[in-house]
Design an enzyme around this catalytic site. Structure first.
Site, PDB file in Angstrom:
ATOM      1  N   PRO A 270       0.816  -1.215   0.000  1.00  0.00           N
ATOM      2  CA  PRO A 270       0.000   0.000   0.000  1.00  0.00           C
ATOM      3  C   PRO A 270       0.854   1.271   0.000  1.00  0.00           C
ATOM      4  O   PRO A 270       1.952   1.296   0.559  1.00  0.00           O
ATOM      5  CB  PRO A 270      -0.758  -0.104   1.322  1.00  0.00           C
ATOM      6  CG  PRO A 270       0.165  -0.869   2.225  1.00  0.00           C
ATOM      7  CD  PRO A 270       0.931  -1.814   1.340  1.00  0.00           C
ATOM      8  N   CYS A 344      -2.852  29.248 -14.683  1.00  0.00           N
ATOM      9  CA  CYS A 344      -3.635  29.797 -15.795  1.00  0.00           C
ATOM     10  C   CYS A 344      -4.391  28.724 -16.569  1.00  0.00           C
ATOM     11  O   CYS A 344      -4.102  28.469 -17.744  1.00  0.00           O
ATOM     12  CB  CYS A 344      -2.713  30.568 -16.726  1.00  0.00           C
ATOM     13  SG  CYS A 344      -2.100  32.010 -15.894  1.00  0.00           S
TER      14      CYS A 344
END
Ligand code: LLP
Length: 418
Positions: A270, A344
């Site tokens: 994990p 942006c």
């Protein structure tokens, strides 16, 4: 511990606001204690005695975080030669590092092999290459069990994906192994990421164990059932029941060992489960914009000093992360807002349509549960530096990565002298 007390967010013994002030924003903060708790919870849930947890360091590859898991006795799941090298450098025994590469070049394979890591092969062609270079050696193989799961289609790896050797090609795979006198000591599968129920993982474990019996493989020492253990991101999600997972896997491996005559090692790898909820991203509100909507109503954009360059999960997977105003946790919701970044692109949204208390510039927000795939997926998009990272240990805090500078951003460019 990451908790709110009297409306204030604490990370260990620190007020989140205090850390933001001391180290600046945006800032990744990790709580070591939470990582340890996650590891111990999972480790103790699996009572089968021959079990190993490999920390999947693609989730977060800060060296200090790798050290936490090394000290706890974990091995390492690495997916690039550089992750392997980092693991060796922070003191993992090479034999406790499993390299699960995908589309690995020959140079990369040699590099990893020279470091001494166990190689987990992803395709028949790769096994041929491996056999040609290292005949008569041990190897592990990644099987694609034909089904997968995950929180988003982009992170499902089992089934029709580029990963692993499909079950229908196992016969050919074994022939190649035989031709090069390779000893298959490991079988591996990984279904996908963000699994919140034990069943798929238990099913894949069963598939791999059955495969060993049906193919008559005699040298298997470990069976790696992958990572992908999920965590709750939303308020209404339930955590994965690791007790059930642990006891089902234990039952399966006990029974299998008896039949096989050897206690094969059960491996889990994990990433998110160990570090996901241990990290927050602290960011400062720098602008609040309200736009009137056609037909009435208003839309609020809470602008922050971070963005998709520092946390891409919402933009890439529509992932949900709770957003907490660190000084007024639980305060009455007054606005419905998108929390957005300074990049942006209009897709630069960190959290959509959230009910939040009235906010003002300079307020600090914590974006929660970003310890996994937060920093490790950052970029320098828009030529912006990456944030700093700190780790909290109770009442101590340590800078574990400094903030990038302009010099860092242009260091590899050849057309500039600075
Ligand atoms: N093992 C293998 C072979 C993997 O491919 C992965 C993840 C893991 C283990 C660890 O998965 P975990 O336990 O952390 O779910 N960027 C995505 C997740 C991509 C996972 C890729 N492979 C996200 O932010 O959700």
């Amino acid at each position: 511990m990451i908790v709110a007390r009297d409306g204030v967010l604490f990370i260990g013994n620190f007020r989140a606001e205090e850390l933001a002030l001391e180290f600046g924003t945006p800032l990744y903060v990790y709580d070591r204690e939470v990582m340890v708790e996650n590891y111990v919870r999972l480790r103790t849930a699996v009572r089968y005695s021959n079990t190993e947890i490999l920390y999947s360091c693609k989730a977060n590859s800060n060296a200090e975080i790798l050290k936490v898991f090394r000290e706890l006795g974990a091995g390492l799941d690495a997916v690039s030669p550089w992750e392997v090298l980092l693991g060796v450098k922070v003191g993992f025994e090479p034999r406790n590092i499993l390299f699960t590469g995908n589309n690995v070049s020959e140079d990369e394979l040699r590099f990893v092999k020279d470091l001494g890591a166990m190689v987990n092969i992803d395709s028949i062609q790769q096994l041929r290459r491996y056999g040609r270079l290292y005949p008569g050696t041990e190897v592990s193989v990644r099987i694609n069990p034909g089904f997968g799961v995950g929180h988003h289609q982009k992170v499902v790896t089992g089934g029709a994906s580029k990963f692993g050797v499909p079950l229908s090609q196992v016969k050919e795979l074994l022939e190649v192994a035989r031709n090069y006198d390779l000893k298959i000591v490991g079988l591996h599968a990984h279904l996908g990421s963000g699994i919140l129920s034990p069943e798929p993982i238990v099913t894949v474990a069963r598939t791999l164990l059955q495969l060993i019996l049906s193919t008559g493989l005699t040298d298997v020492e470990f069976v790696d059932v992958g990572g992908g253990l999920g965590i709750p991101y939303r308020e209404d999600e339930k955590p994965l029941d690791v007790e059930v997972l642990g006891s089902e896997l234990t039952k399966l491996f006990e029974e299998f060992s008896e039949r096989y005559g050897r206690r094969v090692r059960l491996v889990l790898e994990p990433g998110r489960y160990l570090v996901g909820n241990a990290g927050v991203l602290l960011t400062k509100v720098v602008d609040i914009k309200e736009i009137p909507l056609d037909g009435g109503g208003r839309k609020v954009f809470v602008g922050t000093d971070t963005g998709m360059n520092h946390l891409i999960r919402p933009a890439l997977y529509d992932a949900y992360h709770r957003v907490v105003p660190v000084g007024k946790v639980g305060a009455e919701a007054r606005i419905l807002a998108d929390v957005v970044g300074n990049i942006c692109e209009s897709g630069d949204v960190l959290a959509k349509d959230r009910l939040l208390p009235e906010l003002k510039e300079e307020d600090i927000l914590a974006i929660m549960d970003v310890g996994a795939y937060g920093y490790s997926m950052t970029s320098n998009y828009n030529l912006r530096p990456r944030p700093a990272e700190v780790m909290v240990f109770g009442s101590e805090v340590k800078l574990i990565r400094r903030r990038e500078t302009f010099e860092d951003l242009v260091r590899t460019m050849t057309g500039l002298s600075i």
